[in-house]
Motif scaffolding. Structure first.
Motif, mmCIF file in Angstrom:
data_model
loop_
_atom_site.group_PDB
_atom_site.id
_atom_site.type_symbol
_atom_site.label_atom_id
_atom_site.label_comp_id
_atom_site.label_asym_id
_atom_site.label_seq_id
_atom_site.Cartn_x
_atom_site.Cartn_y
_atom_site.Cartn_z
ATOM 1 N N ALA A 32 0.829 -1.205 0.000
ATOM 2 C CA ALA A 32 0.000 0.000 0.000
ATOM 3 C C ALA A 32 0.859 1.249 0.000
ATOM 4 O O ALA A 32 0.347 2.355 -0.107
ATOM 5 N N SER A 33 2.164 1.079 0.117
ATOM 6 C CA SER A 33 3.079 2.212 0.181
ATOM 7 C C SER A 33 3.406 2.717 -1.228
ATOM 8 O O SER A 33 3.877 1.949 -2.065
ATOM 9 N N PRO A 34 3.187 4.005 -1.505
ATOM 10 C CA PRO A 34 3.556 4.553 -2.819
ATOM 11 C C PRO A 34 5.041 4.399 -3.114
ATOM 12 O O PRO A 34 5.429 4.161 -4.252
ATOM 13 N N ALA A 35 5.882 4.529 -2.088
ATOM 14 C CA ALA A 35 7.323 4.401 -2.298
ATOM 15 C C ALA A 35 7.696 2.986 -2.707
ATOM 16 O O ALA A 35 8.562 2.783 -3.565
ATOM 17 N N VAL A 36 7.068 1.990 -2.106
ATOM 18 C CA VAL A 36 7.348 0.598 -2.462
ATOM 19 C C VAL A 36 6.863 0.314 -3.878
ATOM 20 O O VAL A 36 7.560 -0.327 -4.671
ATOM 21 N N LEU A 58 11.847 19.659 -5.826
ATOM 22 C CA LEU A 58 11.172 18.391 -6.055
ATOM 23 C C LEU A 58 9.956 18.274 -5.161
ATOM 24 O O LEU A 58 10.035 18.499 -3.958
ATOM 25 N N GLU A 59 8.840 17.923 -5.747
ATOM 26 C CA GLU A 59 7.625 17.675 -4.990
ATOM 27 C C GLU A 59 7.630 16.215 -4.539
ATOM 28 O O GLU A 59 7.773 15.314 -5.347
ATOM 29 N N PRO A 60 7.481 15.931 -3.240
ATOM 30 C CA PRO A 60 7.523 14.550 -2.756
ATOM 31 C C PRO A 60 6.370 13.724 -3.305
ATOM 32 O O PRO A 60 5.388 14.256 -3.833
ATOM 33 N N ASP A 61 6.492 12.402 -3.169
ATOM 34 C CA ASP A 61 5.397 11.510 -3.528
ATOM 35 C C ASP A 61 4.182 11.798 -2.669
ATOM 36 O O ASP A 61 4.267 12.454 -1.640
ATOM 37 N N VAL A 62 3.048 11.269 -3.080
ATOM 38 C CA VAL A 62 1.811 11.518 -2.345
ATOM 39 C C VAL A 62 1.903 10.953 -0.938
ATOM 40 O O VAL A 62 2.627 9.996 -0.674
ATOM 41 N N ASP A 63 1.152 11.573 -0.026
ATOM 42 C CA ASP A 63 1.092 11.097 1.343
ATOM 43 C C ASP A 63 0.406 9.740 1.354
ATOM 44 O O ASP A 63 -0.750 9.628 0.930
ATOM 45 N N PRO A 64 1.064 8.670 1.809
ATOM 46 C CA PRO A 64 0.458 7.334 1.758
ATOM 47 C C PRO A 64 -0.759 7.193 2.643
ATOM 48 O O PRO A 64 -1.510 6.238 2.520
#
Length: 284
Positions: free
Chosen positions: A23-27, A244-250
């Motif tokens: 469920a993690s966007p980073a993963v 840089l804009e970070p990834d979405v908040d998981p």
């Protein structure tokens, strides 16, 4: 990938629901770029054996050196009749950037014990970008390990495939795998650029890279782009809110649907975490 990052051995809770790795966007980002970059290992394996290295020498380069640009520089020098020292020098020059990444990630992730050595081995362009694109500390760790371990496994797997297939693959460049790896990296970074100046710098660096590709050895164009970006950054005075804009908040969806309301005691800590974007209660 079904392998948990070394720092993600336990699953925490955020509100009333458990946060799983998938469920993690980073993963998810790490897995995606692992597949695209790993496939490029076929090209390296095939080029390596056609340059004169045998299967085990090729695999040793991928498993121990594990730095795409450095590996291609090494076999390029060997194929051109250069000495081992010349090949090692070229590979070292291109691998210097990984040392800079290592200093940044050591301060960001603070790995301890054996994880320091594992992190050093999988510190590459993609794992660095996946990690530093996050604001949540737990997401930074997940992104780094997902991309680093994923690429390491798939890169070596497909290096073996390319080395075994050898000349049967024909010219590996015709497969377009080099373009796939570049496209995956651009896909990782481009959506997070915010502000006109960062976009302009990215475009200038892209042009510099394209112009450098035909005239310099493999792996050097990325150094050319880095120098161009550094020079522009040194003389520019961009706004502090650009970059840089970070990834979405998981956890954004859970916050939106009132996920904290189900937490026993109705503590206000969850709301404070949401306001601060903290990853305190996340899986690590």
């Amino acid at each position: 990938m079904g392998v948990e990052p070394p720092d993600a051995g336990r699953t925490g809770r955020r509100g009333s629901g458990a946060v799983t790795l998938l469920a993690s966007p980073a993963v998810r980002m790490g897995i995606s770029i692992s597949i695209a970059t790993g496939l490029y290992g076929v090209s390296f394996g095939a080029l390596s054996v056609t340059s004169g290295l045998n299967f085990w020498q090729t695999m040793a380069l991928s498993m121990l050196l594990f730095s795409g640009g450095s590996q291609f520089a090494f076999i390029g020098v060997v194929a051109g009749g250069g000495s081992g020292i010349a090949a090692m020098s070229a590979a070292t020059l291109l691998g210097m950037r990984n040392g800079i990444y290592g200093m940044q990630l050591n301060a960001l992730l603070r790995p301890t014990g054996w994880r320091k050595y594992a992190a050093a081995q999988v510190t590459i362009d993609e794992s660095t970008a996946t990690s530093t694109g996050q604001t949540d500390p737990a997401e930074q760790r997940r992104g780094f390990w997902a991309a680093g371990i994923g690429i390491y496994v798939l890169w070596n797997l497909f290096t073996a495939v390319g080395a075994l297939a050898g000349s049967a693959l024909g010219d590996p460049k015709q497969w377009g795998l080099d373009g796939a790896a570049v496209a995956a990296f651009l896909g990782l970074l481009w959506p997070r650029l915010k502000g006109r100046e960062p976009v302009a710098i990215a475009v200038v660096c892209a042009v510099a890279t394209v112009l450098a590709v035909p005239v310099v050895p493999a792996g050097v164009p990325i150094l050319v782009a880095a120098v161009v970006a550094a020079v522009i950054g040194w003389f520019s005075h961009g706004r502090s809110d650009e970059g840089l804009e970070p990834d979405v908040d998981p956890y954004r969806e859970r916050h939106r649907h009132g996920g904290h309301g189900g937490q026993p005691g109705g503590s206000g800590q969850g709301g404070a975490d949401h306001a601060a974007g903290s990853g305190t209660g996340a899986a690590e």
